[in-house]
Design a protein around this motif. Structure first.
Motif: not given
Length: 152
Positions: A99-102, A76-80
């Motif tokens: 978005s982080t979903g991508d 999650q931190e990486t996606s952020n």
């Protein structure tokens, strides 16, 4: 004194006609170059962010001798980090509508980390109008970037 010649007026009329015939083409070239520059800028931002995310994850994923672990909090931190430029996910996304979903963080093998990013490109112009009827042509497309690094 001579009377003004008609040749000068004809030349002005021809120059005006040539301008109006070539202006649409020149405008098309200007818009195409602008759109291409915008697309390259967006792709560069996405690729750089994915690289930063892969670097961050690869430096935090190695638990011991050759054991790579993808902790859900680190993912999650990486996606952020990829989308917002920080691990907290605060602020505006680096790209509009991102978005982080991508973002996808995977472990392709025992020693590597892979960060994949997709982005739905939003063009400046929007759509190309259809001439002679038909549907307008959309300029939107999906950009993809994948970065793979060895876990450190």
């Amino acid at each position: 004194m001579d009377a003004p010649s008609k040749t000068g007026k004809k030349q002005k009329g021809i120059a005006t006609l040539e301008f109006w015939l070539t202006a649409p083409f020149l405008l098309l070239v200007v818009f195409a170059v602008s759109e291409l520059g915008w697309a390259f800028s967006q792709y560069h931002t996405m690729t750089r962010a994915a690289r930063d995310g892969a670097r961050y994850m690869s430096s935090h994923a190695l638990l011991g001798m050759g054991i790579v672990f993808l902790d859900s909090n680190r993912v999650q931190e990486t996606s952020n980090l990829v989308v917002y430029g920080n691990t907290l996910g605060a602020g505006e996304p680096l790209l509009p509508g991102w978005s982080t979903g991508d973002i996808t963080v995977t472990k392709p093998d025992a020693t590597h980390i892979s960060v994949s990013a997709t982005y739905n490109y939003i063009p400046l112009i929007g759509q190309i109008p259809a001439f002679y009827g038909g549907e307008p042509i959309s300029m939107a497309f999906v950009m993809q970037s994948t970065v793979q690094m060895r876990a450190l």
